[in-house]
Design a protein around this motif. Structure first.
Motif, PDB file in Angstrom:
ATOM      1  N   LEU A 187       0.260   1.872   6.845  1.00 12.53           N
ATOM      2  CA  LEU A 187       1.002   0.973   5.973  1.00 12.53           C
ATOM      3  C   LEU A 187       1.529  -0.216   6.767  1.00 12.53           C
ATOM      4  CD1 LEU A 187       3.076   3.560   3.880  1.00 12.53           C
ATOM      5  CD2 LEU A 187       1.174   2.159   3.066  1.00 12.53           C
ATOM      6  N   ASP A 188       1.555  -1.379   6.143  1.00 10.28           N
ATOM      7  CA  ASP A 188       2.103  -2.563   6.790  1.00 10.28           C
ATOM      8  C   ASP A 188       3.595  -2.408   7.039  1.00 10.28           C
ATOM      9  OD1 ASP A 188      -0.394  -3.805   6.744  1.00 10.28           O
ATOM     10  OD2 ASP A 188      -0.044  -4.629   4.739  1.00 10.28           O
ATOM     11  N   GLU A 189       4.273  -1.753   6.094  1.00  8.24           N
ATOM     12  CA  GLU A 189       5.698  -1.478   6.229  1.00  8.24           C
ATOM     13  C   GLU A 189       5.944  -0.036   5.810  1.00  8.24           C
ATOM     14  OE1 GLU A 189       7.920  -4.217   3.910  1.00  8.24           O
ATOM     15  OE2 GLU A 189       7.181  -5.995   4.956  1.00  8.24           O
ATOM     16  N   PRO A 190       6.875   0.667   6.455  1.00  5.10           N
ATOM     17  CA  PRO A 190       7.145   2.063   6.075  1.00  5.10           C
ATOM     18  C   PRO A 190       7.570   2.164   4.620  1.00  5.10           C
ATOM     19  CG  PRO A 190       8.195   1.522   8.171  1.00  5.10           C
ATOM     20  CD  PRO A 190       7.699   0.222   7.592  1.00  5.10           C
ATOM     21  N   PHE A 191       7.168   3.271   3.997  1.00  2.69           N
ATOM     22  CA  PHE A 191       7.551   3.538   2.618  1.00  2.69           C
ATOM     23  C   PHE A 191       8.096   4.947   2.542  1.00  2.69           C
ATOM     24  CE2 PHE A 191       6.630   5.207  -1.640  1.00  2.69           C
ATOM     25  CZ  PHE A 191       7.309   4.277  -2.424  1.00  2.69           C
ATOM     26  N   SER A 215       4.712   6.033   7.518  1.00  5.42           N
ATOM     27  CA  SER A 215       4.054   4.877   8.112  1.00  5.42           C
ATOM     28  C   SER A 215       2.565   4.844   7.778  1.00  5.42           C
ATOM     29  CB  SER A 215       4.230   4.891   9.632  1.00  5.42           C
ATOM     30  OG  SER A 215       3.653   6.065  10.191  1.00  5.42           O
ATOM     31  N   ASP A 222       2.696  -0.646  -4.255  1.00  2.79           N
ATOM     32  CA  ASP A 222       2.305  -2.006  -4.637  1.00  2.79           C
ATOM     33  C   ASP A 222       2.253  -2.226  -6.145  1.00  2.79           C
ATOM     34  OD1 ASP A 222       0.004  -0.663  -5.385  1.00  2.79           O
ATOM     35  OD2 ASP A 222      -1.212  -1.422  -3.736  1.00  2.79           O
ATOM     36  N   THR A 229      -3.650  -4.902  -0.597  1.00  5.91           N
ATOM     37  CA  THR A 229      -2.556  -3.937  -0.602  1.00  5.91           C
ATOM     38  C   THR A 229      -3.111  -2.531  -0.368  1.00  5.91           C
ATOM     39  OG1 THR A 229      -2.690  -3.488  -2.967  1.00  5.91           O
ATOM     40  CG2 THR A 229      -1.355  -5.382  -2.281  1.00  5.91           C
TER      41      THR A 229
END
Length: 328
Positions: free
Chosen positions: A19-23, A27, A98, A113
């Protein structure tokens, strides 16, 4: 990737997407994958969990991965029970990361995404390794559906005969043929355009997973794999033989949508035959309970194959699927 799609025997692993940013502390997103391969039969992809509120596919495919002995398989099974893990974990139709509906972004985008990147991997790596796609859905939380298999229209007579034979073997009460425009943004539509034999399915919906909905999915898959000579016939007693009814759901006229938010009171149910213009139900505005209900009318004649599973609806929600018998 932690699994070899071309490997022999039985493998269980996963395919990881960073992932581009943690959710929610994660990761990466990992797709569980099982490959079962032996002999020289066809390569069949089994997919579930495209939408996160559809549970029969993931449940049945996990069972198949556990119970199948590679020695009993003639060909290659690529089992992906949860192709949309974020939506499945969130119990939602779309991805919470997304906001995208995985079955509307095909063939995906490797630079897009997370949903688009997963789809691009499926389109670029899994479909080219497959001869057949079985994409298993349900109506999720929104729709109660007659159990059905689904196909896409073709003018090729030989291909149409092959599709018909496969859907007869699937043995659902209904087979629904779709006719969509070019550049289909769905998994089944993309696979159909690439020449794969596609057996989509809707195993019910609008209710918790049940023995009946699981059986529709499980025996549909087993029956079809037996038809493809990949597996022995399903273990007895199996399901009683249906007389599959072949129907068509062409274009948006077959879907009756709500034009406003409100409380939906349906007048008809699954398996009912209806006429164009017949009263279909009523809508009461949620914020104006003293207002008289507004009556809705069916836009087309045919068989009700699906109906909204809840009374609280929003503008654009599907209220009914109305299908017509196929000709010839």
């Amino acid at each position: 990737m932690e699994i070899d799609l071309a490997g022999a025997g039985k493998q269980v692993g996963r395919v990881v997407f960073p992932l581009d940013e943690p959710f929610q502390g994660r990761s990466e997103i990992a797709l569980p994958v099982c490959v079962i391969a032996n002999g020289k039969g066809p390569a069949v992809s089994l997919w579930g969990g495209n939408h996160g509120d559809e549970y029969e596919g993931p449940t049945v495919m996990g069972q198949l991965a556990r119970e199948l002995d590679p020695a009993a398989v003639e060909g290659r099974l690529l089992i992906l029970p949860a192709i949309n893990p974020p939506a499945l974990q969130n119990r939602s139709r779309t991805s919470p990361i997304d906001g995208k509906n995985m079955n509307r972004v095909w063939p995906g985008d490797r630079q897009g995404t997370i949903t688009e990147r997963i789809v691009a991997w499926l389109a670029d790596s899994v479909l080219p390794a497959s001869d057949v796609l079985m994409d298993c859905h349900t109506g999720g939380d929104a729709l109660e559906l007659i159990p059905m298999s689904m196909s896409h229209h073709t003018d090729d007579a030989a291909e149409r005969a092959r599709i018909t034979a496969a859907h007869l073997s699937f043995n659902a009460p209904l087979c629904v043929e779709l006719r969509l425009g070019a550049n289909r943004a769905t998994a089944a539509g993309c696979a159909h355009e690439r020449g794969l034999l596609v057996i989509g399915s809707e195993s019910g919906g609008g209710h918790p997973v049940s023995p009946a909905s699981l059986a529709n999915c499980y025996f549909g898959i087993r029956n079809t794999l037996a038809h493809l000579e990949m597996l022995p016939a399903p273990p007895a007693p199996g399901r009683p033989r249906h007389a599959t009814r072949f129907t068509r759901k062409w274009g948006h006229q077959a879907e009756m949508l709500s034009d406003s938010d409100g409380i939906f009171i349906p007048f008809r149910g699954l398996w009912d035959e209806v006429e164009e213009g017949e009263p279909a139900g009523q809508i009461i505005p949620r914020d104006q309970p003293f207002e008289a209900p507004r009556t809705l009318h069916f836009p087309a004649s045919g068989l009700i194959a699906g109906r909204a599973a809840r009374s609280g609806v929003a503008a654009g929600d599907v209220l009914y699927w109305v299908v017509r018998d196929a000709e010839g």
